[in-house]
Design a protein around this motif. Structure first.
Motif, PDB file in Angstrom:
ATOM      1  N   PRO A  62       7.463  -1.871  -2.950  1.00  0.00           N
ATOM      2  CA  PRO A  62       6.419  -1.931  -2.130  1.00  0.00           C
ATOM      3  C   PRO A  62       6.062  -3.137  -1.621  1.00  0.00           C
ATOM      4  O   PRO A  62       6.161  -4.233  -2.263  1.00  0.00           O
ATOM      5  CB  PRO A  62       5.174  -1.311  -2.967  1.00  0.00           C
ATOM      6  CG  PRO A  62       5.701  -1.701  -4.516  1.00  0.00           C
ATOM      7  CD  PRO A  62       7.126  -1.600  -4.560  1.00  0.00           C
ATOM      8  N   ARG A  63       5.429  -3.268  -0.492  1.00  0.00           N
ATOM      9  CA  ARG A  63       5.228  -4.567   0.136  1.00  0.00           C
ATOM     10  C   ARG A  63       3.759  -4.687   0.200  1.00  0.00           C
ATOM     11  O   ARG A  63       3.497  -5.623   0.802  1.00  0.00           O
ATOM     12  CB  ARG A  63       5.940  -4.556   1.860  1.00  0.00           C
ATOM     13  CG  ARG A  63       7.686  -4.471   1.652  1.00  0.00           C
ATOM     14  CD  ARG A  63       8.163  -4.710   3.070  1.00  0.00           C
ATOM     15  NE  ARG A  63       7.863  -6.083   3.543  1.00  0.00           N
ATOM     16  CZ  ARG A  63       7.738  -6.280   4.810  1.00  0.00           C
ATOM     17  NH1 ARG A  63       8.057  -5.053   5.669  1.00  0.00           N
ATOM     18  NH2 ARG A  63       7.683  -7.549   5.103  1.00  0.00           N
ATOM     19  N   ASP A  64       3.028  -3.708   0.053  1.00  0.00           N
ATOM     20  CA  ASP A  64       1.476  -4.053   0.099  1.00  0.00           C
ATOM     21  C   ASP A  64       0.953  -4.253   1.478  1.00  0.00           C
ATOM     22  O   ASP A  64       0.053  -5.110   1.604  1.00  0.00           O
ATOM     23  CB  ASP A  64       1.195  -4.895  -1.055  1.00  0.00           C
ATOM     24  CG  ASP A  64      -0.274  -4.422  -1.589  1.00  0.00           C
ATOM     25  OD1 ASP A  64      -0.489  -3.621  -1.480  1.00  0.00           O
ATOM     26  OD2 ASP A  64      -0.924  -5.726  -1.838  1.00  0.00           O
ATOM     27  N   THR A  65       1.601  -3.896   2.466  1.00  0.00           N
ATOM     28  CA  THR A  65       1.385  -4.271   4.091  1.00  0.00           C
ATOM     29  C   THR A  65       0.111  -3.520   4.389  1.00  0.00           C
ATOM     30  O   THR A  65      -0.237  -2.455   4.223  1.00  0.00           O
ATOM     31  CB  THR A  65       2.640  -3.958   4.654  1.00  0.00           C
ATOM     32  OG1 THR A  65       3.030  -2.729   4.550  1.00  0.00           O
ATOM     33  CG2 THR A  65       3.823  -5.212   4.337  1.00  0.00           C
ATOM     34  N   ALA A  66      -0.233  -4.473   5.342  1.00  0.00           N
ATOM     35  CA  ALA A  66      -1.599  -3.842   6.318  1.00  0.00           C
ATOM     36  C   ALA A  66      -0.892  -2.992   7.721  1.00  0.00           C
ATOM     37  O   ALA A  66       0.032  -3.001   7.752  1.00  0.00           O
ATOM     38  CB  ALA A  66      -2.453  -5.006   6.416  1.00  0.00           C
ATOM     39  N   LEU A  67      -2.191  -2.360   8.000  1.00  0.00           N
ATOM     40  CA  LEU A  67      -1.991  -1.510   9.215  1.00  0.00           C
ATOM     41  C   LEU A  67      -1.383  -2.286  10.504  1.00  0.00           C
ATOM     42  O   LEU A  67      -1.950  -3.725  10.570  1.00  0.00           O
ATOM     43  CB  LEU A  67      -3.255  -0.816   9.657  1.00  0.00           C
ATOM     44  CG  LEU A  67      -3.113   0.293  10.804  1.00  0.00           C
ATOM     45  CD1 LEU A  67      -2.621   1.614  10.049  1.00  0.00           C
ATOM     46  CD2 LEU A  67      -4.428   0.659  11.229  1.00  0.00           C
ATOM     47  N   ARG A  68      -0.378  -2.186  11.108  1.00  0.00           N
ATOM     48  CA  ARG A  68       0.276  -2.833  12.039  1.00  0.00           C
ATOM     49  C   ARG A  68      -0.882  -3.419  13.190  1.00  0.00           C
ATOM     50  O   ARG A  68      -1.777  -2.323  13.350  1.00  0.00           O
ATOM     51  CB  ARG A  68       1.292  -2.149  12.774  1.00  0.00           C
ATOM     52  CG  ARG A  68       2.727  -2.040  12.235  1.00  0.00           C
ATOM     53  CD  ARG A  68       3.498  -1.567  13.163  1.00  0.00           C
ATOM     54  NE  ARG A  68       3.882  -2.031  14.333  1.00  0.00           N
ATOM     55  CZ  ARG A  68       4.879  -1.776  15.085  1.00  0.00           C
ATOM     56  NH1 ARG A  68       5.834  -0.926  14.879  1.00  0.00           N
ATOM     57  NH2 ARG A  68       5.068  -2.338  16.049  1.00  0.00           N
ATOM     58  N   ALA A  69      -0.960  -4.581  13.589  1.00  0.00           N
ATOM     59  CA  ALA A  69      -2.087  -4.917  14.487  1.00  0.00           C
ATOM     60  C   ALA A  69      -2.131  -4.391  15.893  1.00  0.00           C
ATOM     61  O   ALA A  69      -3.126  -4.045  16.562  1.00  0.00           O
ATOM     62  CB  ALA A  69      -1.814  -6.464  14.658  1.00  0.00           C
TER      63      ALA A  69
END
Length: 646
Positions: free
Chosen positions: A307-314
């Motif tokens: 997992p990269r724990d990423t946020a919603l794309r801007a």
């Protein structure tokens, strides 16, 4: 004139540090530093919309920072350091303290007890601090370095805990670098102020005055609810974290867990075979709000291996963004205090997630990561608190043109429930956590019942689970999946089957048996309101609610992204389901014959053709790694700037 040996020895004795005096002086300076740091944390969290510590939380935060600062200062002083050398050591020990929680989290994820990782990290930094502080830098260099490091920590630690996504995200890196430059400026000022070989009292006092001056305007800064005055139908989206589709009375469950949702379902379009796009919250929430599958919206993505724990794309537009552009007032009341760090707050004029004391203080974070408790800090809002907040929003409205999202967290570990719910259901001999989960469902159902009574009859109302929960199914654990987790570790039906109930104005109630996806929800709301929709979403409007042509029975329903272990994807067409593991396994099931998914279909001519057909609908393993291609840093900084604007 050359000094005598006797005079040199006398001067050397005078320069020797008295350990007791140094420890006492370091204690006092450290406590002052802790209070100053607390002021900067309150200021940063308040100005950037994360909910600054207040009331009991503020007092506890200041007290803990003072105690932690005093300990750090005393440790630096008792080891024979003073003045500029003390400042260097104290700043590095502050670094160790504030980042020790992250160190504990990293080692826990690797299977090593968090307390060992924390102890090793702090010890290593302590040794390094002692060595670095004894390098004969000039006083201005020592003071400048100390001010730079602490200033950078004071600005970046609160934001990385509560506002920014994972530190490796381009947005987080750009913001951290921006404050790196600001901290360099403070370091230069600190070097000038501390150019004499004395204790940094003036610098610490000045930092405290500046920090608390910046914090003062945002202390207990309660913003009003946005109020609409239009005549278009309101929209209420109720999301329940971890709510399984098979644990509700109206769906056939034998225990009466959901009397209020049962009544609501009788008035609404109820989808009995709704499927979540993911088995954990962040990618599932992203899809509910964008109408896109996780690999396309980017939140909680896997790179194929971890997992990269990423946020919603801007550049991904949310339902709230679109409704706000069309003149709707938008507000969110949520129980999960971490959702906004993943960009789920995009488009909401007010985002309310304060559990009563404000955002978790960095002084408590190491304890939280160790699972040792958080000094009573309420890091999760219960169902009644969330409902009370939502009712306050409804009371402020007198017309239409508003959108309210309500998110309940009670069914996410640990399960929260009222004792009255356990008594109402009757505690059975079922294994943990069966009784606790059912009591939690009953508790959330009661809270939703209170909310439904106050929603206008002309409103669109949706109740949906973001994903399911494993209880006592006892699935085999993949590599990298911690023992005891209840979601985010697979693609079985107990993790993907969720309830979805839609009450649209003027629509007759019906029960729908066909397989649908939660990614269809946002496009359905926009189509029902006759508003412009998302560009090329994966979700499609549900014809039972908004009309149109009946879709083909062969539509593929996709689920992606696990939180733990190797990446998995699932595709379902009717009762046929295939799961693709990144490690190469591709079990396939027929859910009509094998609803518990215990007997994978064997290889054969017909099954091989079915596997090819199902597999063709899935994204190649690892494709999610390119999720943010084309997203500019300027765009991501713009998203960060909107948090200040709100």
């Amino acid at each position: 004139m050359k000094k005598s040996r006797r005079e040199e020895e006398q001067e050397q004795r005078q320069r020797q540090v008295n350990p007791v005096a140094a420890a006492l002086g370091g204690l006092i300076l450290g406590m002052l530093s802790g209070v100053a740091f607390a002021g900067w944390e309150v200021a940063m969290l308040g100005w950037f919309g994360a909910g600054a510590p207040h009331e009991t939380g503020l007092a506890l935060s200041v007290s803990l920072f003072a105690v932690a600062g005093g300990f750090v200062g005393a440790m630096a002083g008792i080891t024979g350091l003073n003045e500029g050398k003390w400042a260097v050591a104290a700043s590095l020990l502050t670094f160790a303290f504030l980042l020790s929680g992250k160190a504990a989290g990293w080692t826990s994820a690797a299977g090593v007890p968090g307390i060992l990782g924390l102890a090793f990290f702090v010890t290593a930094v302590f040794v390094g601090a002692q060595l670095l502080a004894r390098i004969p830098f000039p006083p201005y260099g020592q003071h400048g370095f100390a001010v730079f490091l602490v200033a950078w920590l004071a600005m970046c630690v609160p934001l990385n805990l509560h506002v920014l996504p994972t530190p490796s995200d381009t947005l987080a890196i750009s913001v951290d670098m921006l404050f790196f430059l600001v901290a360099l400026f403070f370091g230069l000022v600190g070097g000038v102020v501390g150019k004499s070989d004395g204790a940094p009292v003036l610098t610490i006092v000045a930092a405290g005055v500046l920090g608390w001056a910046a914090a003062w305007p945002v202390l207990d800064n309660e913003r009003p609810w946005p109020v609409a005055d239009g005549d278009r139908p309101p929209v209420v989206l109720v999301i329940v974290d971890g709510l399984r589709g098979d644990r509700l009375s109206y769906a056939g469950y034998e225990r009466k867990t959901s009397p209020n949702l049962d009544k609501f379902a009788r008035q609404s379009t109820t989808y009995l075979r709704a499927t979540s796009v993911s088995s954990w919250t962040i990618p599932a929430m992203g899809s509910l709000l964008t109408g896109r599958v996780p690999y396309r919206h980017g939140a909680g993505i896997h790179d194929g291996y971890q997992p990269r724990d990423t946020a919603l794309r801007a550049d991904r537009v949310t339902l709230a963004d679109l409704l706000r552009r069309e003149g709707y007032s938008t507000a969110a009341v949520v129980g999960d205090m971490w959702l906004d760090t993943y960009g789920m707050d995009s488009g909401f004029e007010r985002w309310s997630d304060d559990a009563g004391w404000g955002a978790l203080s960095a002084s408590v974070h190491p304890l939280a990561m160790l699972g040792l408790g958080t000094m009573g800090w309420p890091i999760q809002r219960d169902a009644d608190t969330v409902t009370d907040d939502a009712l306050a929003f409804l009371e402020a409205q007198s017309a239409g043109d508003w959108f309210l999202m309500v998110q309940y967290r009670d069914l996410g570990e640990p399960f929260l429930y009222a004792e009255s719910s356990m008594e109402a259901l009757g505690k059975t001999t079922r294994a943990y956590p069966e009784n606790e989960y059912d009591a939690g469902v009953h508790t959330v159902d009661a809270a939703i019942g209170r909310l439904l009574k106050e929603i206008p009859r002309d409103a669109w109302v949706v109740v949906v689970g973001d994903h399911g929960t494993e209880l006592t199914e006892g699935r085999e654990r993949q590599i990298g999946v911690p023992v005891g987790v209840h979601s985010g570790h697979g693609m079985y039906q107990e993790l993907l089957h969720v309830p979805m109930i839609i009450r649209a104005p003027g629509k007759q109630a019906k029960r729908v048996e066909r397989v649908v996806s939660t990614v269809d929800l946002a496009p359905t709301i926009l189509a029902g309101l006759d508003l412009p929709g998302f560009r090329a979403p994966e979700g499609v409007p549900l014809y039972e609610v908004v009309g149109g042509d009946k879709p083909s029975e062969s539509i593929a329903v996709i689920s992606q992204c696990v939180q733990y272990g190797p990446e998995q994807q699932a595709v379902r067409i009717g009762d046929d389901k295939l799961v693709r593991h990144n490690l190469g396994k591709t079990p396939m099931f027929n859910l009509a014959d094998d609803p518990d998914e215990v007997s994978p279909l064997r290889s054969g001519a017909n099954n091989d053709q079915l596997e090819k057909r199902l597999g063709a609908a899935l994204t190649p393993a690892g494709a999610g790694v390119s999720y943010d291609t084309g997203t500019s840093m300027t765009s991501r900084l713009g998203v960060f700037a909107t948090k200040i604007g709100r």
